[in-house]
Write a protein that holds these residues in place. Structure first.
Motif, PDB file in Angstrom:
ATOM      1  N   GLU A 131      21.505  25.633  11.164  1.00  0.00           N
ATOM      2  CA  GLU A 131      21.370  24.918  12.509  1.00  0.00           C
ATOM      3  C   GLU A 131      19.818  25.099  12.789  1.00  0.00           C
ATOM      4  N   PHE A 132      19.389  24.354  13.861  1.00  0.00           N
ATOM      5  CA  PHE A 132      18.247  24.196  14.645  1.00  0.00           C
ATOM      6  C   PHE A 132      18.214  23.936  15.980  1.00  0.00           C
ATOM      7  N   ALA A 133      17.370  24.380  16.587  1.00  0.00           N
ATOM      8  CA  ALA A 133      17.368  24.110  18.016  1.00  0.00           C
ATOM      9  C   ALA A 133      15.956  23.857  18.535  1.00  0.00           C
ATOM     10  N   ILE A 134      15.838  23.010  19.636  1.00  0.00           N
ATOM     11  CA  ILE A 134      14.657  22.616  20.187  1.00  0.00           C
ATOM     12  C   ILE A 134      14.662  22.936  21.603  1.00  0.00           C
ATOM     13  N   GLN A 135      13.784  23.825  22.194  1.00  0.00           N
ATOM     14  CA  GLN A 135      13.685  24.001  23.672  1.00  0.00           C
ATOM     15  C   GLN A 135      12.380  23.028  24.169  1.00  0.00           C
ATOM     16  N   ASP A 136      12.812  22.428  25.130  1.00  0.00           N
ATOM     17  CA  ASP A 136      11.725  21.388  25.695  1.00  0.00           C
ATOM     18  C   ASP A 136      11.143  21.997  26.868  1.00  0.00           C
ATOM     19  N   SER A 137      10.177  21.340  27.375  1.00  0.00           N
ATOM     20  CA  SER A 137       9.111  22.019  28.291  1.00  0.00           C
ATOM     21  C   SER A 137       9.692  22.279  29.605  1.00  0.00           C
ATOM     22  N   LEU A 138      10.946  21.642  29.719  1.00  0.00           N
ATOM     23  CA  LEU A 138      11.762  21.807  31.033  1.00  0.00           C
ATOM     24  C   LEU A 138      12.641  23.076  30.976  1.00  0.00           C
ATOM     25  N   GLY A 139      12.798  23.746  29.753  1.00  0.00           N
ATOM     26  CA  GLY A 139      13.601  24.757  29.472  1.00  0.00           C
ATOM     27  C   GLY A 139      15.044  24.246  28.929  1.00  0.00           C
TER      28      GLY A 139
END
Length: 209
Positions: free
Chosen positions: A167-175
Motif C-alpha cells: 500500500e501507499f498513502a499521500i497526505q496533502d497540504s490540507l491534511g
C-alpha cells in the motif's frame, strides 16, 4: 481468523520493538526495495479521508507500472477513468465526459508523487527526507517528506510486506489522506510497451495543458 488469533496477533504487534533508520540508511533500504521492482501490476482500492479521518470517497481498479516513468492506472468503480504515461506524455481519459487531457510528462516527484513508484529513484535523497519504521519482521513503512514545501503533498508513505509493496498513502497540504491498498500484485512480469501509450477514441474532446 478467530477471536483468539486476532487477540494474539494484536498482542504480538503491541509487544514488537519499533526501530527507526537514519535518513541515508532508510533511503538506501527503500532504493533496494524499489530496485527489485522493474514492473508491477495488480488491483487497487483507493480511499480518501478528510483531515478528521472521515472517509470521503473510494474507488477501485487495476494498474501496471514500468520503470522508468511508465504507468497505467485504470479506475473501474464508481466512475471509469484512465491515466496513462509512456515517460514522455501523460493522458487522462474520462469516458463519461468524453475528454482526454494531454500534458507533457514531468519527472518532478514533488508534483506527481505517484511517479516515485516508476521513476529514477536516485532522486530520493534530492527530493525527500526518508524515515523507515519496522514494526515486525515482514512489514516496513517508509515515510517520505518533501525537502521543498511548495509541493502538493506533505507526506508520502510506502508499506512493504514480505518485500512486496502492499500500500501507499499521500497526505496533502490540507491534511487530506489518500490511501491505496494493493492486491493480486505481480512483480517483474513482462509488460507490452503498447500498454503505456494511449490513442484517444474518435469524437472525444482533446484538452492540452
Amino acid at each position: 481468523m478467530n477471536v483468539f488469533a486476532r487477540i494474539f496477533t494484536g498482542l504480538l504487534l503491541v509487544l514488537s520493538v519499533t526501530t527507526y533508520a537514519t535518513d541515508d540508511q532508510a533511503a538506501a533500504q527503500l532504493r533496494k526495495q524499489l530496485d527489485a521492482m522493474n514492473t508491477l501490476q495488480g488491483d487497487f482500492v483507493q480511499t480518501t479521508y478528510d483531515k478528521a479521518g472521515v472517509e470521503q470517497e473510494s474507488s477501485s481498479g487495476n494498474f501496471m507500472l514500468m520503470r522508468p516513468g511508465k504507468f497505467y492506472w485504470k479506475t473501474l468503480e464508481p466512475m471509469p477513468q484512465l491515466l496513462v504515461s509512456n515517460n514522455k506524455t501523460i493522458w487522462l481519459y474520462d469516458p463519461d465526459l468524453e475528454t482526454v487531457n494531454i500534458r507533457e510528462f514531468t519527472d518532478d516527484l514533488r508534483e506527481t508523487p505517484a511517479l516515485l513508484l516508476s521513476a529514477d529513484i536516485e532522486q530520493l535523497r534530492k527530493n525527500f527526507s526518508v524515515a523507515r519504521d519496522q514494526q515486525d519482521g515482514s512489514a516496513e513503512k517508509y515515510t517520505l517528506t518533501p525537502k521543498v514545501t511548495e509541493g502538493m503533498f506533505q507526506h508520502l508513505i510506502l508499506v512493504f510486506k514480505s518485500g512486496q509493496l502492499s500500500e501507499f498513502a499521500i497526505q496533502d497540504s490540507l491534511g487530506q489522506l489518500t490511501r491505496c491498498v494493493l492486491s493480486n500484485v505481480q512483480r517483474n512480469n513482462a509488460l507490452p510497451e503498447e500498454n503505456f501509450f494511449f490513442v484517444p477514441p474518435e469524437g472525444v474532446e482533446i484538452l492540452r495543458d
